[in-house]
Design an enzyme around this catalytic site. Structure first.
Site, PDB file in Angstrom:
ATOM      1  N   SER D  46       0.770  -1.103   0.084  1.00 55.49           N
ATOM      2  CA  SER D  46       0.077   0.002   0.258  1.00 55.49           C
ATOM      3  C   SER D  46       0.644   1.127   0.046  1.00 55.49           C
ATOM      4  CB  SER D  46      -0.729   0.043   1.316  1.00 55.49           C
ATOM      5  OG  SER D  46      -1.859   1.027   1.083  1.00 55.49           O
ATOM      6  N   GLU D  47       0.629   2.114  -0.799  1.00 54.42           N
ATOM      7  CA  GLU D  47       1.650   3.265  -1.077  1.00 54.42           C
ATOM      8  C   GLU D  47       1.932   3.952  -0.147  1.00 54.42           C
ATOM      9  OE1 GLU D  47      -1.152   2.556  -2.963  1.00 54.42           O
ATOM     10  OE2 GLU D  47      -2.037   4.287  -3.492  1.00 54.42           O
ATOM     11  N   ASN D  48       1.185   4.191   1.270  1.00 51.03           N
ATOM     12  CA  ASN D  48       1.314   4.986   2.250  1.00 51.03           C
ATOM     13  C   ASN D  48       2.548   4.301   2.884  1.00 51.03           C
ATOM     14  OD1 ASN D  48      -0.596   2.863   2.992  1.00 51.03           O
ATOM     15  ND2 ASN D  48      -0.969   3.918   4.855  1.00 51.03           N
TER      16      ASN D  48
END
Lengths: 233, 217, 233, 217
Positions: D46-48
């Site tokens: 997840s890009e966070n």
């Protein structure tokens, strides 16, 4: 000059150094990593005409959402504000200037300032609307866009653990933009749930070395937004 | 009586302010390490990726994964951190290192520094010196006042390739402590027992000397 | 494509994938972080006409020093080779091409490849010999040098701990260039003193996430150069 | 009977290969999470800043510092790591994420994707979508075949601002699974009970259909 042994500060004193019109980086992706206690103190102290740099706009009633709602923010440099309908309304009414960047480029522009460079050359966004207005350059037979670094006067960051020198350890997805912003701003105010004596953090586990941190403020998880509620996001 | 090097190091130690972040260049500056009181809250940065070096006890078995940029085994003091080379130089380029002590082949009255290359003779690469010289706010040169042939190292203008232009704050030799100012090289301290004429004779650079304010060390 | 569950490899098999003429990044600053076991296997297997990218040249009788001595290296991209008199002699005789960069720029050029950019814009070295031959550009009224990223076919890195997926944790000053190189090379072979089952490393303590690692080789500290001797440096 | 969305997700789960690194976009793709067998060795990015997301048990108290990019609370599976946003996107730009599943407003037969902006109506910012679309090797679009007014979303050419040009590998809707090829959109599978004429009528893009090789799902 660094004064390692004089970084511990009260919330009031640390935030009081921020003037009107300051540019302020704010850590966090959604709620995790957002320095809620520092932001609430900034709201209470009344600084205005701020430029904020944050991945998102939080939600309307928390974090930078409160500052936007109170009309204290002139400009927001961000990646996505979909969870803050007030920020979108203020943007659409022209009362909040919003500069949008793809999320990874925003992270890199901040990191680039933190590394002491002018900017970097990327192929991200070529052939899309995002490329409009960017200066381009040919290198090795291909086109690249110049992405200038983004600096700020102040960064407000949230860590899980700190030591009194200002070494920081983040936790979970609360890392996000925090270590990048800690490198990129001239003055860095960190809040942490626990502040230990120097020597209590393992050297290789430290995400942000104390050289980058100006002030360290201990905040009680129980009174912080992080600890109080589960957010919609 | 202390040796010339000991005299330089003892005087250099007085430049360090408690609470500072300090980088020590390879060679003579590295030894400054041993002149800082252990209880002094100073973090020594080494550009290979550590902040908070401390000298090893002589009888301690070294941790083979802990060296400074000169290759000496080191310990870590409380509050130390280790990190990658990109972060280490980000710290340097963002001027988060307060002061760096460096050796010199030549240094001049404009504050230019040459300490990495002697064309045709010595060119092992610049290592981390250029970024330290260019970006650390306070650069203190520690070197002998003259080379082994007696030629001056404190010059009107450097002849060797520069590490960085106009980067030097202060110069400490066994003969004098000199400050780089807009007007030129101002002598702050002169060695005990040395007279001004002898100092001038050993120096190519023009020296600004105010006898009334001259310190001794 | 990543195959998380198929990364564990023997020294022989991992190194056998490297062809003659490969460009190879090698972690380490001096001895700490140098992947001695991988390098000795490379020496044993005989690959030649190599381009190496390493902060330094080790010493003549260890690490890449052995490869240089054996005439297997055409080119070295580095920052400082002062501790390897053989490398200096080979350079002066024109038998080893040496490309020197200031250490922090070398680190950033590698990191820049690892971040997927073309290059970055810096003021480091302006007004010195290092600036010669660099392309410069004016931005915001100042001059900046373009520093292109440095890629490689392979990176050889040394970690203290790993898990079977290829997550890496470094120790002490053995971090140095390793995590940067792990991002910048197309194929990454990591040696580690201990390889754990996935889940044994704390998520926030991992320096190099497994996504960047192709092969993981367990090496015995007792038979490694790191463990055998205290080097002059 | 499964809903349209359930049908899309069940089919999409078959795209995931054990051992892969997978990114799930906000909205429908995030729910694919629940269609992957827990024992399958897949790391969800997840890009966070997390690699190795796993769904939380419904009755588990969430860790408030662990969310995915859509803001849902998540757990971490064995082998998970967390990291900063620069590293997260380095992973994306270096194509270390094997496959990303994304929603779409529009997708076309050249593989162009529009999923971030409807000028004058919806422009909350592009978030991480652009870099994922441009740099992840396999991009699978999961979306309804038509919008809520019945208009086709699978077009000859996108009209909305692009997320990235020529980035889509495969499209899975409740009606069909389509592969972007140099020749155009090739239908791999068609939904159970649907005929080719109905599919064509619901689609603006030209569809390449080889009846002999057509799968059902």
């Amino acid at each position: 000059m660094t004064l390692l042994n004089q970084k511990h500060a009260t919330l009031e004193a640390a935030i009081a150094e921020i003037p009107d019109g300051a540019s302020i980086m704010v850590g966090g992706f959604g709620s995790p990593g957002t320095p809620f206690a520092l932001l609430d103190e900034l709201l209470a102290q009344g600084q205005t005409r701020l430029t904020l740099i944050k991945n998102d706009a939080n939600e309307p009633d928390i974090g930078i959402g409160r500052l936007i709602r109170a009309g204290r923010v002139d400009k927001l440099i961000t990646s996505h504000i979909g969870l803050n309908r007030i920020a979108i309304e203020e943007m659409n009414r022209g009362r909040l200037a919003v500069e949008m960047h793809p999320q990874g480029l925003l992270a890199e522009k901040i990191r680039c300032a933190g590394a002491g460079h002018y900017g970097f050359l990327t192929d991200i966004g070529l052939g899309t609307e995002v490329a409009e207005g960017r200066r381009e350059i040919e290198c090795d037979g291909r086109t690249w866009a110049i992405e200038p670094a983004i600096h700020a006067d102040v960064a407000l960051v949230h860590a899980d653990l700190a030591d009194a020198y200002g070494n920081l350890v983040y936790r979970g997805t609360a890392i996000n933009f925090n270590p990048l912003m800690a490198m990129a701003a001239d003055r860095v105010i960190a809040q942490a749930f626990r502040v230990e004596a120097p020597g209590q953090l393992a050297p290789a586990s430290i995400h942000t070395p104390c050289a980058f941190v100006s002030h360290i403020v201990e905040v009680d998880p129980a009174t912080s937004e992080q600890g109080r509620r589960a957010h919609a996001v | 009586m202390p040796s010339d090097q000991e005299r330089i190091l003892a005087r250099a130690a007085r430049e360090v302010v408690p609470g500072q972040i300090v980088n020590l260049g390879i060679g003579l500056p590295t030894r400054l390490f041993h002149y800082l009181p252990p209880e002094m809250e100073v973090l020594v940065h080494s550009e290979n990726g550590v902040l908070g070096c401390q000298p090893l006890d002589h009888d301690a078995a070294p941790d083979l994964e802990m060296i400074d940029s000169g290759g000496a085994y080191i310990g870590a003091r409380p509050g130390a951190s280790v990190f990658d080379s990109a972060l280490s130089f980000a710290m340097i380029r963002r001027s988060r290192v307060d002061v760096t002590f460096m050796g010199a082949f030549e240094v001049d009255q404009q504050g230019n520094l040459a300490n990495w290359k002697i064309p045709g003779k010595f060119s092992p690469g610049i290592g981390g010196a250029m970024e330290l010289a260019q970006k650390v706010e306070t650069l203190v040169v520690l070197c002998s006042h003259n080379d082994k042939h007696g030629n001056p190292k404190i010059l009107k203008r450097c002849r060797l390739p520069l590490t960085a232009p106009r980067c030097v704050t202060r110069i400490i030799t066994e003969k004098a402590v000199m400050q780089v100012t807009d007007a030129g090289l101002e002598v702050l301290d002169i060695a005990e027992g040395l007279d001004v004429a002898t100092l001038r004779a050993a120096t190519e650079a023009d020296l600004i000397i105010d006898d009334d304010r001259l310190g001794r060390f």
